[in-house]
Write a protein that holds these residues in place. Structure first.
Motif, mmCIF file in Angstrom:
data_model
loop_
_atom_site.group_PDB
_atom_site.id
_atom_site.type_symbol
_atom_site.label_atom_id
_atom_site.label_comp_id
_atom_site.label_asym_id
_atom_site.label_seq_id
_atom_site.Cartn_x
_atom_site.Cartn_y
_atom_site.Cartn_z
ATOM 1 N N GLN A 263 -7.708 -0.306 -2.859
ATOM 2 C CA GLN A 263 -6.263 -0.367 -2.667
ATOM 3 C C GLN A 263 -5.728 1.066 -2.636
ATOM 4 O O GLN A 263 -6.476 2.024 -2.789
ATOM 5 N N ASN A 264 -4.438 1.203 -2.473
ATOM 6 C CA ASN A 264 -3.805 2.528 -2.453
ATOM 7 C C ASN A 264 -2.529 2.470 -3.276
ATOM 8 O O ASN A 264 -1.429 2.437 -2.745
ATOM 9 N N ILE A 265 -2.690 2.424 -4.596
ATOM 10 C CA ILE A 265 -1.564 2.384 -5.525
ATOM 11 C C ILE A 265 -1.745 3.535 -6.510
ATOM 12 O O ILE A 265 -2.765 3.600 -7.200
ATOM 13 N N LYS A 266 -0.786 4.431 -6.587
ATOM 14 C CA LYS A 266 -0.875 5.543 -7.537
ATOM 15 C C LYS A 266 -0.133 5.163 -8.816
ATOM 16 O O LYS A 266 1.064 4.864 -8.774
ATOM 17 N N PRO B 63 0.835 -1.208 0.000
ATOM 18 C CA PRO B 63 0.000 0.000 0.000
ATOM 19 C C PRO B 63 0.866 1.254 0.000
ATOM 20 O O PRO B 63 1.898 1.308 0.656
ATOM 21 N N GLY B 64 0.411 2.242 -0.765
ATOM 22 C CA GLY B 64 1.167 3.491 -0.839
ATOM 23 C C GLY B 64 2.212 3.521 -1.929
ATOM 24 O O GLY B 64 2.913 4.521 -2.092
ATOM 25 N N THR B 65 2.325 2.444 -2.718
ATOM 26 C CA THR B 65 3.327 2.398 -3.783
ATOM 27 C C THR B 65 2.970 3.363 -4.906
ATOM 28 O O THR B 65 1.813 3.513 -5.266
ATOM 29 N N LEU B 66 4.005 3.990 -5.467
ATOM 30 C CA LEU B 66 3.847 4.755 -6.702
ATOM 31 C C LEU B 66 4.340 3.852 -7.836
ATOM 32 O O LEU B 66 5.507 3.455 -7.858
ATOM 33 N N LEU B 67 3.444 3.504 -8.734
ATOM 34 C CA LEU B 67 3.777 2.615 -9.860
ATOM 35 C C LEU B 67 3.938 3.463 -11.118
ATOM 36 O O LEU B 67 2.953 3.973 -11.665
ATOM 37 N N ALA B 68 5.188 3.622 -11.572
ATOM 38 C CA ALA B 68 5.467 4.331 -12.823
ATOM 39 C C ALA B 68 5.416 3.301 -13.957
ATOM 40 O O ALA B 68 6.017 2.231 -13.849
ATOM 41 N N VAL B 69 4.711 3.647 -15.011
ATOM 42 C CA VAL B 69 4.521 2.694 -16.113
ATOM 43 C C VAL B 69 4.995 3.334 -17.413
ATOM 44 O O VAL B 69 4.684 4.491 -17.695
ATOM 45 N N ALA B 70 5.756 2.566 -18.193
ATOM 46 C CA ALA B 70 6.230 3.060 -19.489
ATOM 47 C C ALA B 70 5.092 3.040 -20.494
ATOM 48 O O ALA B 70 4.101 2.318 -20.340
ATOM 49 N N ASN B 71 5.255 3.822 -21.541
ATOM 50 C CA ASN B 71 4.302 3.797 -22.643
ATOM 51 C C ASN B 71 4.466 2.525 -23.475
ATOM 52 O O ASN B 71 5.195 1.634 -23.113
ATOM 53 N N SER B 72 3.787 2.464 -24.585
ATOM 54 C CA SER B 72 3.784 1.303 -25.479
ATOM 55 C C SER B 72 3.005 0.160 -24.824
ATOM 56 O O SER B 72 1.955 0.395 -24.248
ATOM 57 N N MET B 73 3.499 -1.074 -24.830
ATOM 58 C CA MET B 73 2.704 -2.211 -24.354
ATOM 59 C C MET B 73 2.501 -2.202 -22.843
ATOM 60 O O MET B 73 1.492 -2.713 -22.351
ATOM 61 N N ALA B 74 3.452 -1.648 -22.093
ATOM 62 C CA ALA B 74 3.344 -1.725 -20.630
ATOM 63 C C ALA B 74 2.042 -1.075 -20.146
ATOM 64 O O ALA B 74 1.288 -1.679 -19.369
ATOM 65 N N ILE B 75 1.750 0.137 -20.584
ATOM 66 C CA ILE B 75 0.537 0.807 -20.095
ATOM 67 C C ILE B 75 -0.713 0.120 -20.649
ATOM 68 O O ILE B 75 -1.754 0.073 -19.983
#
Length: 555
Positions: free
Chosen positions: A402-405, A378-390
């Motif tokens: 949940q608490n995921i940004k 909880p509280g995680t910042l999830l950075a996601v790349a463009n293309s297939m990942a997002i």
């Protein structure tokens, strides 16, 4: 020169700026030294391109402007990719570029280019400072310039401000005479943002069937207000993964629309009377196609400042107001739940199908994202790349309490600067996890050095399908020269990053190994990389199996 520059630096601190990203150089010496002498948190990044994205990540994570400092010549030109992203994703930055004085311009002096308005329309504000003078009126002047830069960056639609700063030699400040209080007024300058009350007559919505689209919005504060509006209007809320509405579990949320909107029959059966749109353009191309198909419906875009965000060109009303206040102001109730029931039935059927990926035996990004969602603290910042990942997150990262940004550089949708942006976020937020594909990761490997220099903690999950796997989903896959021009297999050995940057490396060859590596990596300091090698052909087949042909009709 010393206290003129000191006043500039100090005013930014008085305004509330705290983080400065510096790239080394000679002409920028007074700025760099004085930022280090003040109470700022400074970060050194020798690659200006990476520095731009690193500052972007900081500002995205904390919501206040971060400062960029570089020398003259080609150095500032490397900021441009990050500034295009800042412009289109509304991230506040203050760019300070050192420059030669006027007499050294247009004469062949080294490291000299025309830096005036270098970033064109990608910054909200531009100004060139006067040459430094040591007198009280100039201390006040330089403070006011910083106030204008700050206020422009945070007013209305956030963005970047660029101040070009000519400096004559000698460039070394006299620290024995340093006075950060030079030119301070009795009261600090404050920028006070107001609220925009909506002027909207909701009678037009009475007993109409509609949907609410919520795109990305890093600083959005309207989640619960919009969900409550959806319940009152019986209007399903289509929650983009970057809207962060997937931190809620209300039945009104739709998170699997990209899968069931493949069907033209479904698209027609779900035709609404109205659409409310909050935030950025959603990730889902099929949702955009759905909007484009229904040009004759009422389309309300809501934002505090004007920025047309509807590629279907079908907006009928642009409501300039606080989205939170607008949502709360519509208090009427619609009683016909039949239209919403169609969406909710399709949502349940489709989500059940997508959830079956949890039992998949072969390595597949869909199941890995489901595991990742379970493993994130909880509280995680999830950075996601463009293309297939997002796109994979859009499919398999389900709405739940949940608490995921979740954040992504979705302003220009580019793959550049992914690592640097995530490290900028990690500089102010813990834990931070980056999910990326191999091409986006490779594109910004330079960024890893700043993580090492500043001992930042970032866990990177790398889905490596050895090239541009997204092109397997596009029409180019059937064309000549596909591998050479689009797939671009690279055969990079990312394990070598252990030696190059001193990171902790894992290769997860199966699901148990992935879970074990992830849980262990979360406990370690520094940069950790978990590489999962994906067979692109198998991935495409599994993706089709779980996401296509789910439904063709709805009752």
């Amino acid at each position: 020169m010393t206290n003129y520059m000191a006043a500039l630096v100090d005013e930014l601190y008085q305004l509330g700026v705290r983080e400065v990203v510096i790239s080394p150089g000679s002409r920028s010496t007074p700025l760099a030294m004085l930022f280090c002498e003040h109470a700022f948190k400074t970060f050194l990044n020798i690659d200006e391109r990476s520095a731009g994205f690193f500052a972007l990540g900081i500002a995205k994570g904390c919501g206040r402007p971060a400062v960029l400092v570089c020398t003259s010549g080609s150095a500032p030109a490397h900021y441009l990719p990050a500034l295009t992203e800042a412009r289109h994703s509304r991230v506040p930055l203050i760019v300070l570029t050192a420059d030669r004085p006027p007499e050294l311009r247009q004469v062949g002096a080294p490291q000299t280019i025309d830096q005036n308005r270098l970033f064109g329309g990608f910054v909200k504000y531009y100004e060139e400072l006067a040459l430094p003078e040591e007198q009280e009126s100039m201390y006040r002047y330089v403070r006011v310039v910083m106030q204008r830069a700050y206020a422009s960056a945070v007013s209305g639609e956030y963005g970047a401000a660029h101040i070009n700063i000519p400096v004559r030699e000698p460039l070394i400040p006299d620290l024995s005479r340093l006075n950060f209080a030079a030119g301070r007024g009795r009261d600090n300058f404050k920028y006070v943002a107001g609220t925009m009350q909506p002027a909207f007559d909701p009678a037009i919505l009475k007993d109409k069937q509609g949907i609410i689209i919520c795109g990305g919005g890093a600083g959005a504060d309207y989640h619960q207000a919009v969900l409550d509006l959806g319940k009152r209007l019986q209007a399903p809320v289509l929650a983009d993964p970057l809207s962060n509405l997937r931190n809620y579990a209300e039945d009104i949320i739709i998170d699997s629309y990209d899968a069931f909107l493949q069907s033209d029959t479904v698209k027609m059966a779900l035709k609404p009377d109205f659409i409310f749109h909050f935030g950025q353009v959603p990730v889902s191309k099929r949702l955009q196609q759905f909007v484009a198909r229904h040009q004759d419906v009422l389309y309300f875009q809501v934002d505090e400042s004007f920025a047309y965000r509807n590629p279907a060109l079908s907006t009928t009303s642009y409501i300039s107001a606080s989205p939170k206040l607008l949502a709360a102001s519509i208090t009427m109730h619609n009683n016909n739940a039949g239209y919403a029931a169609k969406w909710l039935t399709l949502q349940q059927q489709t989500r059940n199908r997508l959830n079956r990926a949890r039992d998949e035996k072969q390595l597949f990004e869909g199941k890995l994202i489901q595991l990742l969602q379970e493993l994130l603290p909880p509280g995680t910042l999830l950075a996601v790349a463009n293309s297939m990942a997002i796109r994979d997150v859009d499919y398999f990262f389900a709405a739940r309490r949940q608490n995921i940004k979740v954040m992504c550089n979705r302003g220009t949708n580019g793959i550049d600067g992914t690592v640097s942006t995530a490290l900028g976020m990690a500089a102010i937020h813990s834990p931070t996890v980056l999910l990326t594909g191999d091409v986006a990761f490779y594109h910004d490997l330079n960024g890893l050095l700043t993580g090492k220099t500043h001992a930042l903690n970032l866990l990177i999950v790398l889905f490596n399908n050895n090239g541009g796997g997204i092109f397997n989903y596009l029409p180019q896959r059937a064309e000549k020269h596909f591998d050479y021009l689009f797939r671009t297999p690279h055969d990079i050995n990312f394990r070598g990053l252990q030696t190059l940057y001193g990171i902790t490396y894992y290769e997860a060859t199966g699901y148990p190994a992935f879970e074990q590596a992830f849980q262990e990596a979360l406990t370690l300091k520094g940069i950790k990389l978990i590489e999962v090698k994906i067979d692109a052909a198998v991935s495409k087949a599994l993706h089709d199996q779980y996401t296509t042909g789910l439904v063709t009709t709805c009752s």
